[in-house]
Design an enzyme around this catalytic site. Sequence first.
Site, PDB file in Angstrom:
ATOM      1  CE1 TYR A  16      -4.302   1.455   0.306  1.00  0.00           C
ATOM      2  CE2 TYR A  16      -3.249   2.924   1.883  1.00  0.00           C
ATOM      3  CZ  TYR A  16      -4.313   2.611   1.075  1.00  0.00           C
ATOM      4  OH  TYR A  16      -5.403   3.442   1.025  1.00  0.00           O
ATOM      5  CB  SER A  71       4.527   5.287  -4.378  1.00  0.00           C
ATOM      6  OG  SER A  71       4.303   6.279  -5.358  1.00  0.00           O
ATOM      7  CG  HIS A  99       9.366  -1.443 -13.183  1.00  0.00           C
ATOM      8  ND1 HIS A  99       9.634  -1.123 -14.491  1.00  0.00           N
ATOM      9  CD2 HIS A  99      10.582  -1.513 -12.565  1.00  0.00           C
ATOM     10  CE1 HIS A  99      10.936  -0.990 -14.653  1.00  0.00           C
ATOM     11  NE2 HIS A  99      11.537  -1.227 -13.508  1.00  0.00           N
ATOM     12  CD  GLU A 131      19.867  32.547 -13.521  1.00  0.00           C
ATOM     13  OE1 GLU A 131      19.457  31.992 -14.554  1.00  0.00           O
ATOM     14  OE2 GLU A 131      19.355  33.589 -13.072  1.00  0.00           O
ATOM     15  CB  SER A 175      14.178  35.651 -24.013  1.00  0.00           C
ATOM     16  OG  SER A 175      15.393  34.964 -23.734  1.00  0.00           O
TER      17      SER A 175
END
Length: 336
Positions: A25, A27, A108, A227, A252
């Site tokens: 039980y 994730s 998975h 940054e 930009s």
Amino acid sequence: MATIYHEKEAPLTPLQGKTIVIFGYGSQGHAHAQNLRDSGLSVIVCELEGTPNAVRARAGKFEVITNSKEAAKRADIAAILIPDEYQKDLWEDIQESLKKGVTLLFAHGFNIHFKRIVPRKDLDVILIAPKGPGHLVRSQYREGQGIPCLIGIGQDATGQAKSIGLAYAHGIGGARAGILETTFKEETETDLFGEQAVLCGGLTALIQAGYETLVEAGYQPEVAYFECLHEVKLIVDLIYNGGIANMRYSISNTAEYGDFTRGPRIINAQVRAEMKKILAEVQSGAFAREYVEECQSGIPHLKKMREEAKDHPIEKIGERLRGMMPWLQGAVKGKE
């Protein structure tokens, strides 16, 4: 191109009247269990007694069985949603308790693809892999939406494996977005490569290298943090919402020109060659063997690397700067 299924091709009928046992039980497990129940299906949870996950499952009003063999006897669909490194031991514990014709389900493909688990021939074996963490699988379901899922058939003993898998993906909300057909091999190898070369390993190494380059050149660590780490989310969100072209449209012209002209100098032929080596290690099973041996030894190297990473200057400066941003305090953490 992948075949994609939606709700009309994935009716819930094959799961109606059947018992789904969610092993783990955590994730993914908590999201699958709750979504399946909310879809009108019968769900039981198997968890270790005394664990936080068992407490959460009981708080969620689920029947919790702490004996894995007893849970396996109840299962028509056994969803193995515990961490990869523990699945083989669980399989060895429950394999003789599973009824003939039961569906063994994974989120998975690691243990099936690398043959750490070799299922009995009378069992269906399917892969249902949501392309998002459990908390998002749950929240999107509650909002009336869903997370895309991958479906793969490893073994079709009953002739119903695909219809059961599609129904399960529907039950957790995946059919609302789309269920893409794949194989255990493809899901496992691409998932491991993506984590190592791009999403986790590649990205974190790039962030740290950029930060270190600026700080070593004499720039303030706070500015370097903003940054090289903080603004990653801005760029990733633009890519996530509209693709790389959307990101380039939104930034930009200066940033776009730098992207096109300097990016390939960072991710150059040498990096691409290393990526191919990493992929080859995944495909050959070398990484899987290395990871299993690490787990069997008590993860000494992983623990050491965790501690070293915690001490990196970017973590120290980041902790202080994040204190200036209260909107980050509710961020979701993984690994339940």
